[in-house]
Design an enzyme around this catalytic site. Structure first.
Site, PDB file in Angstrom:
ATOM      1  N   GLY A  40       4.873 101.529  49.623  1.00 47.18           N
ATOM      2  CA  GLY A  40       5.025 102.979  49.734  1.00 47.18           C
ATOM      3  C   GLY A  40       4.253 103.706  48.655  1.00 47.18           C
ATOM      4  O   GLY A  40       4.719 104.703  48.098  1.00 47.18           O
TER       5      GLY A  40
ATOM      6  N   SER B  20       2.785 108.081  48.603  1.00 48.05           N
ATOM      7  CA  SER B  20       3.428 109.380  48.384  1.00 48.05           C
ATOM      8  C   SER B  20       4.632 109.230  47.458  1.00 48.05           C
ATOM      9  O   SER B  20       5.084 108.123  47.165  1.00 48.05           O
ATOM     10  CB  SER B  20       3.885 110.006  49.715  1.00 48.05           C
TER      11      SER B  20
ATOM     12  N   LEU C 267       6.457  97.851  57.044  1.00 46.72           N
ATOM     13  CA  LEU C 267       7.653  97.054  56.777  1.00 46.72           C
ATOM     14  C   LEU C 267       8.516  96.788  58.002  1.00 46.72           C
ATOM     15  O   LEU C 267       9.298  95.834  58.008  1.00 46.72           O
ATOM     16  CB  LEU C 267       8.492  97.734  55.688  1.00 46.72           C
TER      17      LEU C 267
ATOM     18  N   GLY D  96       6.391 106.365  44.760  1.00 44.48           N
ATOM     19  CA  GLY D  96       5.499 105.219  44.840  1.00 44.48           C
ATOM     20  C   GLY D  96       4.113 105.566  44.324  1.00 44.48           C
ATOM     21  O   GLY D  96       3.498 104.791  43.586  1.00 44.48           O
TER      22      GLY D  96
ATOM     23  N   THR E  87      13.833  98.133  58.198  1.00 43.42           N
ATOM     24  CA  THR E  87      12.711  98.543  57.347  1.00 43.42           C
ATOM     25  C   THR E  87      13.042  98.395  55.868  1.00 43.42           C
ATOM     26  O   THR E  87      12.282  97.787  55.103  1.00 43.42           O
ATOM     27  CB  THR E  87      12.336 100.011  57.637  1.00 43.42           C
TER      28      THR E  87
ATOM     29  N   SER F 209      19.719 103.258  46.001  1.00 40.12           N
ATOM     30  CA  SER F 209      20.107 104.662  45.889  1.00 40.12           C
ATOM     31  C   SER F 209      21.612 104.747  45.687  1.00 40.12           C
ATOM     32  O   SER F 209      22.359 103.882  46.149  1.00 40.12           O
ATOM     33  CB  SER F 209      19.732 105.417  47.170  1.00 40.12           C
TER      34      SER F 209
ATOM     35  N   TYR G  72      27.579 104.261  64.425  1.00 35.40           N
ATOM     36  CA  TYR G  72      26.386 104.618  63.664  1.00 35.40           C
ATOM     37  C   TYR G  72      26.533 106.021  63.093  1.00 35.40           C
ATOM     38  O   TYR G  72      27.051 106.918  63.750  1.00 35.40           O
ATOM     39  CB  TYR G  72      25.138 104.575  64.555  1.00 35.40           C
TER      40      TYR G  72
ATOM     41  N   ASN H 241       9.495  99.829  46.974  1.00 35.13           N
ATOM     42  CA  ASN H 241       9.760 101.257  46.870  1.00 35.13           C
ATOM     43  C   ASN H 241       9.839 101.967  48.219  1.00 35.13           C
ATOM     44  O   ASN H 241      10.573 102.940  48.365  1.00 35.13           O
ATOM     45  CB  ASN H 241       8.646 101.879  46.012  1.00 35.13           C
TER      46      ASN H 241
END
Length: 307
Positions: free
Chosen positions: A39, A42, A87, A45, A134, A161, A183, A113
């Protein structure tokens, strides 16, 4: 304690909430070292790549396409090798690992990242929630395929996180990785970030007896492209409170760069860092049995994927 005091505060190592990636590498010579950053094109990263290169490192710059990686490296003047790594596609991840190996370089640290966040609707990929696939499975394939070129004192940094606290009560529900039993955008994102913590924990266990380390980090709350799938109203709220609580991108990159490159992090493994210091995840994030169960489940998932 006031919010301002928290923001200005520093931890035992002299760094804290307001530290930047340049701050945590001040005086650190990374000449001759190689860092892989996913990553890289942007957000934090890109900033991590910029600062690592600024300190003399060669960066293996991974993005969804070689062109994106090339453009990103050029934009910050980084000494870099661009690598395509999607990924969510196992073949792309394995090809990326081969491309890293083909450089002939030993990798001093892998900064996992890249990621996607808070998809509003369940999206299945290879039969699993796309966020989980991912953010966790893709990085699992990448890292485990590169252990043979990881330096003897190499570091693996998983960007998790504090959103892991929104994961299911168990942390990771290995019986609901496809979302068939329920979900939610933030709950499943939290589960994928919990998986990052558990992966670092299980990898650290495998690194015991060596100088290699594996840790997870919380970069802070930062407004980057990662939030592109969020409800627009949430974006408005972030814009309103941003000047007060959101970190800048240089501040957001600080913790992962500290853990990847600062000598002070060399003896920490299996930890969860935030604000450049060791923090504490939710209790299941420190459960070695759960970490091992997820590792075994992920191996099972990977074994069933197309070659």
């Amino acid at each position: 304690m006031s919010l301002l005091a928290v923001i200005k505060g520093k931890g035992k190592n002299g760094f804290g909430y307001g530290s930047t990636a340049e701050d945590v590498t001040d005086g650190v010579d990374l000449g001759g070292k190689t860092f892989l950053v996913t990553g890289c094109n942007s957000g934090i990263g890109l900033e991590s790549m910029r600062v690592l290169a600024l300190r003399g490192a060669h960066v293996l710059a991974a993005a969804r396409t070689v062109e994106k990686a090339q453009d990103a490296a050029a934009s910050v003047g980084a000494d870099a090798t661009p690598i395509a790594c999607e990924l969510s596609e196992p073949a792309s991840v394995r090809a990326a690992a081969d491309a890293v190996r083909d450089t002939g370089r030993r990798v001093d640290a892998i900064l996992c990242n890249a990621g996607i966040m808070a998809l509003p609707k369940l999206t299945l990929h290879h039969g699993y929630d796309l966020q989980f696939f991912t953010n966790h499975v893709g990085h699992f394939i990448l890292v485990t395929n590169l252990l043979d070129v990881l330096a003897d004192d190499g570091r693996v940094v998983m960007t998790s996180s504090d959103a892991h606290k929104q994961a299911p009560r168990a942390g990771v529900d290995v019986e609901n990785l496809d979302g068939s039993k329920g979900y939610s955008s933030w709950g499943n994102y939290g589960q994928s970030k919990f998986a990052n913590i558990l992966f670092a924990k299980a990898l650290a266990k495998r690194f015991e007896g060596s100088a290699r380390t594996a840790n997870a980090v919380h970069p802070g709350v930062i407004r980057t492209n990662l939030a592109r799938h969020m409800n627009p109203l949430a974006g408005v709220g972030m814009a309103m409170v941003g000047p007060i609580v959101l970190k800048t991108i240089p501040q957001g990159a600080a913790t992962q760069v500290y853990v990847a490159a600062n000598p002070g992090a060399a003896h920490h493994s299996g930890e969860y860092f935030k604000d450049c210091n060791v923090g504490k995840p939710r209790a299941p994030g420190e459960d070695p049995a759960l970490a091992e169960r997820l590792w075994e489940k992920t191996e099972e998932i990977v074994a069933g994927l197309p070659a």
